[in-house]
Design an enzyme around this catalytic site. Structure first.
Site, PDB file in Angstrom:
ATOM      1  CE  LYS A 178       3.538  20.557  36.659  1.00  0.00           C
ATOM      2  NZ  LYS A 178       4.726  21.021  37.415  1.00  0.00           N
TER       3      LYS A 178
ATOM      4  N   GLY B 288      17.318  21.261  25.236  1.00  0.00           N
ATOM      5  CA  GLY B 288      16.464  21.917  26.224  1.00  0.00           C
ATOM      6  C   GLY B 288      17.285  22.643  27.279  1.00  0.00           C
TER       7      GLY B 288
ATOM      8  CG  LEU C  47      16.141  14.794  33.761  1.00  0.00           C
ATOM      9  CD1 LEU C  47      17.301  13.860  33.465  1.00  0.00           C
ATOM     10  CD2 LEU C  47      16.271  16.078  32.967  1.00  0.00           C
TER      11      LEU C  47
ATOM     12  NE  ARG D  79      -1.526  26.900  32.887  1.00  0.00           N
ATOM     13  CZ  ARG D  79      -0.329  26.993  32.318  1.00  0.00           C
ATOM     14  NH1 ARG D  79      -0.218  27.527  31.115  1.00  0.00           N
ATOM     15  NH2 ARG D  79       0.751  26.550  32.929  1.00  0.00           N
TER      16      ARG D  79
END
Length: 336
Positions: A131, A14, A127, A254
């Site tokens: 949120k 990533g 990590l 969203r």
């Protein structure tokens, strides 16, 4: 710190995994072994072109999924440090694929904890995300659960000297799926959709995220959640920085999105200390002396009721700041 040590990164292909790889190979050439653990063979193939083993003999690529505990145990043998970056991270995809999100973010965290306890791992940094603080979506709830699992792992390790800690930060500038690359692509169409004109987010560079992980790896005593002091930006300022001439229709938020992100709630304030560059939320129970921790890091207790969110931040990125940061960190040829 990493001299003659072996380190493994889950989700190593990533954005942050690759940034960590660059940082480690550049700054710790004496690292014994750097294992990139992920389930995407194509990304591993591409990453191996950037870091060819003949040039970087320390690097290893290991196909595997954090859902598979046996595979993790095999991968962790001989590893000293683990950075757990693997996750399903897209809010809206988690809402429509809840089982998959839970299997990876919660079950995967459990597997990493147990595999570390069963091998010889010395330190683990997991990590997290803003949120995970007072979550309102499934992704955030799974990451909060993951945080709790890693913190609680310090209570079940018994005689094992391993240390588990967590780093929590906001949007990583330029990471896969984040708003700035999205807007830069949409700019070609002349339309930048705004979810809500009042929306704000925290902002951290990839290098800032790397620095924080390395700080936790070196300094954690076990059980801390490290939170960086970073600026916020308004989503409308990001749109103005990237495409001032573009149309900017408001399309609505969203499913599962917040207007402002939080990293420390008022309830966390009872356990939160200011370390200077970072805040840290300490565990309610720990096996070390708080007085020693405070003295070692010159830690200062925050006021009761203190909270840290992107909408009430003291530091903000301006439109010009954002343009300069995009040019510096994402695209050197960028022109608004």
């Amino acid at each position: 710190m990493l001299t003659n040590k072996s380190l493994l990164i889950t989700g190593g292909t990533g954005s942050l995994g690759k940034a960590l790889t660059r940082h480690i190979l550049k700054n710790y050439p004496e690292v014994k072994r750097l294992v990139i653990f992920s389930r995407d063979e194509q990304k591993q193939f591409q990453m191996a072109q950037e870091f060819p083993p003949e040039q970087y003999p320390q690097i290893r690529f290991f196909i595997g999924d954090v859902r598979d505990r046996e595979r993790l145990i095999r991968a962790f043998k001989g590893v000293d440090f683990v950075i757990h970056a693997a996750a399903m991270k897209h809010v809206h995809l988690a809402e429509y694929n809840p089982d998959e999100c839970i299997k990876t973010n919660v079950g995967g965290a459990q597997n990493v904890v147990h595999a570390c306890l069963e091998t010889g791992v010395e330190r683990v940094v997991a990590l997290s995300t803003d949120k995970a603080c007072a979550p309102i979506n499934l992704y955030g709830a799974t990451k909060l659960t993951s945080d709790k699992l890693f913190i609680a792992a310090n209570n079940i390790k018994g005689w094992n000297p391993i240390r588990f800690s967590v780093v929590r930060y906001g949007n990583v500038m330029g990471s896969n799926g984040s708003v700035i690359p999205f807007f830069m692509k949409k700019k070609e169409e002349g339309i930048l959709p705004i979810t809500d004109p009042g929306m704000t987010r925290f902002n951290i560079s990839l290098q800032g995220g790397v620095d924080m992980v390395m700080h936790a790896l070196e300094n954690a005593w076990g059980g801390e959640i490290f939170v960086p002091k970073i600026p916020s930006y308004k989503i409308t300022d990001v749109a103005e920085a990237i495409g001032p001439e573009c149309e900017k229709p408001v399309v609505g938020i969203r499913p599962g999105e917040k207007i402002h992100e939080e990293m420390i709630t008022s309830s966390d304030s009872y356990y939160t200390y200011d370390l200077g560059k970072y805040y840290t939320i300490l565990p309610a129970t720990h096996k070390w002396k708080l007085e020693d921790f405070i003295e070692k890091f010159n830690a200062k207790k925050v006021k009761e009721g203190f909270q840290y969110n992107s909408g009430e931040n003291d530091e903000w990125e301006t439109v010009e700041d954002l343009r300069n940061l995009i040019k510096e960190h994402i695209d050197s040829n960028f022109e608004a």
